[in-house]
Structure formats: structure tokens, C-alpha cells
Scaffold this active site. Structure first.
Site, mmCIF file in Angstrom:
data_model
loop_
_atom_site.group_PDB
_atom_site.id
_atom_site.type_symbol
_atom_site.label_atom_id
_atom_site.label_comp_id
_atom_site.label_asym_id
_atom_site.label_seq_id
_atom_site.Cartn_x
_atom_site.Cartn_y
_atom_site.Cartn_z
ATOM 1 N N ARG A 189 58.036 -1.400 9.270
ATOM 2 C CA ARG A 189 59.238 -0.584 9.353
ATOM 3 C C ARG A 189 60.353 -1.346 10.054
ATOM 4 O O ARG A 189 60.191 -1.809 11.177
ATOM 5 C CB ARG A 189 58.988 0.700 10.125
ATOM 6 C CG ARG A 189 60.290 1.523 10.181
ATOM 7 C CD ARG A 189 60.168 2.798 10.897
ATOM 8 N NE ARG A 189 61.407 3.560 10.784
ATOM 9 C CZ ARG A 189 61.712 4.546 11.584
ATOM 10 N NH1 ARG A 189 60.873 4.919 12.520
ATOM 11 N NH2 ARG A 189 62.847 5.188 11.434
ATOM 12 N N ARG B 106 59.027 6.225 5.772
ATOM 13 C CA ARG B 106 58.733 5.111 6.671
ATOM 14 C C ARG B 106 57.237 4.892 6.797
ATOM 15 O O ARG B 106 56.449 5.830 6.670
ATOM 16 C CB ARG B 106 59.352 5.333 8.034
ATOM 17 C CG ARG B 106 58.817 6.587 8.712
ATOM 18 C CD ARG B 106 59.753 7.091 9.755
ATOM 19 N NE ARG B 106 60.752 7.915 9.118
ATOM 20 C CZ ARG B 106 61.430 8.862 9.717
ATOM 21 N NH1 ARG B 106 61.264 9.100 10.970
ATOM 22 N NH2 ARG B 106 62.301 9.567 9.069
ATOM 23 N N ASP C 239 56.588 5.614 12.505
ATOM 24 C CA ASP C 239 57.640 6.071 13.407
ATOM 25 C C ASP C 239 56.996 6.336 14.754
ATOM 26 O O ASP C 239 56.066 7.154 14.845
ATOM 27 C CB ASP C 239 58.280 7.351 12.851
ATOM 28 C CG ASP C 239 59.459 7.821 13.672
ATOM 29 O OD1 ASP C 239 60.191 6.971 14.220
ATOM 30 O OD2 ASP C 239 59.664 9.047 13.764
ATOM 31 N N ASP D 225 58.023 7.372 18.659
ATOM 32 C CA ASP D 225 59.080 7.853 19.540
ATOM 33 C C ASP D 225 58.520 8.164 20.917
ATOM 34 O O ASP D 225 57.357 8.557 21.048
ATOM 35 C CB ASP D 225 59.706 9.142 18.985
ATOM 36 C CG ASP D 225 60.518 8.913 17.729
ATOM 37 O OD1 ASP D 225 61.249 7.914 17.671
ATOM 38 O OD2 ASP D 225 60.419 9.744 16.809
#
Length: 181
Positions: A78, A89, A92, A94
Site C-alpha cells: 500500500r 487497499r 490500512d 491506524d
């Protein structure tokens, strides 16, 4: 963590499993939620996501942790700069919360600014840490989820637990499980 495209590790479930193991290099994984199949948010014309939440104990400061998470995303294919915002994607990662840290810097906001409005984040987070506080709102994760779903129960139905044997079998180097419920 989330994925809706295959990476070198395989389908999204395999990607999240491999990424969870890769996060060991950043600290110690202490808990992980179940895997959830979720509707995409923002850009609807894409496959469903597989999401999960993990708890990581780390000595890294928030900025360094973010840098390392972005490097892990790159390892899994990514490149945030080249992708469509909220688009498909491979991975991810976070930072949702970081202890009681409240931080607002360019490219880094803790608690995550959209935490309270996303069932696909709050449901797995509530599974592993229902009493943890979101200091910016002075509410627990459980309270945030309750507030979000009040009168909008259909959002909870868009977040569906899934079983994947690789995720359940995922273990740390010392042989301890990742805290699967």
C-alpha cells in the site's frame, strides 16, 4: 487494521494475520479482536473490508509508531500517496488511541478523529477494550459504541464477525496466543 485487496500474503484475512505478526517488531501484541467483514465507507464501489483491532504495547512515541506503521503498509503493497482516499487497499493501519495521549499534528491525530463515528472500528475495539477511555470525548469505547448505534442498529449489522483459521492460529514468537476471545 483493515484490508480489502489481496497482498503478497494472500487474501485480506491472510494479510491481517501476517501484518499482526509483523507488528511484533514494533512492540508486544497483547490483544486482538475477532475479524469482521464490513461495508466500505466513503467510496462504495469496492469490495467489503476485513477489519480487526489489536492492542500493541510499544516504546515508540506516537510519531515514530505512525512512521513504522506506514512502512509496514508499504511492505504489504500500500502506497497511501498513490491510492484513492477511502478506496481499496491491501492494508490500512491506524492509531486509534495511545494511552491517554491527545495529539493533533500534521498527519497525526490521537484519538483517531473518526473513531466515534465508525462501527467497523468501535465494534472490534469494544470487543477487546470496552472500558478504555477516549480522552478527547471523556467517554469509554463502550459508551461511544452505544451512542453511535442508538437508533441506528442497522450499522451494527453491517459489521459481521467472520471466522478464519489462520487468524485464530496466529501466535506470538514466545508461543502465547494473541488474546483471542
Amino acid at each position: 487494521m483493515g484490508s480489502n485487496l489481496a497482498s503478497w500474503a494472500g487474501p485480506p484475512e491472510a494479510t491481517l494475520t501476517a501484518a499482526a505478526l509483523r507488528l511484533e517488531s514494533l512492540g508486544r501484541l497483547t490483544q486482538r479482536s475477532s475479524l469482521y467483514s464490513t461495508e466500505p465507507v466513503g467510496f462504495a464501489g469496492q469490495p467489503r473490508f476485513v477489519n480487526a483491532v489489536v492492542a500493541l504495547e510499544t516504546d515508540l512515541d506516537p510519531r515514530r509508531l505512525l512512521e513504522r506503521l506506514l512502512a509496514v503498509e508499504l511492505e504489504f503493497g500500500r502506497d497511501r500517496a498513490a491510492g484513492i482516499p477511502n478506496g481499496p487497499r491491501t492494508l490500512d493501519l491506524d492509531i486509534l488511541l495511545f494511552g491517554d495521549v491527545q495529539l493533533s499534528e500534521l498527519g497525526l491525530e490521537i484519538p483517531h478523529p473518526r473513531l466515534a463515528g465508525r462501527a467497523f472500528v468501535l465494534i472490534p475495539l469494544c470487543e477487546i477494550a470496552p472500558r478504555i477511555m477516549d480522552g478527547s470525548r471523556n467517554l469509554t469505547v463502550s459508551q461511544l459504541l452505544h451512542n453511535l448505534l442508538s437508533g441506528r442498529e442497522s450499522e451494527a449489522h453491517a459489521v459481521v464477525p467472520i471466522q478464519w483459521d489462520g487468524w485464530r492460529a496466529c501466535v506470538l514468537r514466545d508461543g502465547a496466543g494473541l488474546g483471542a476471545p
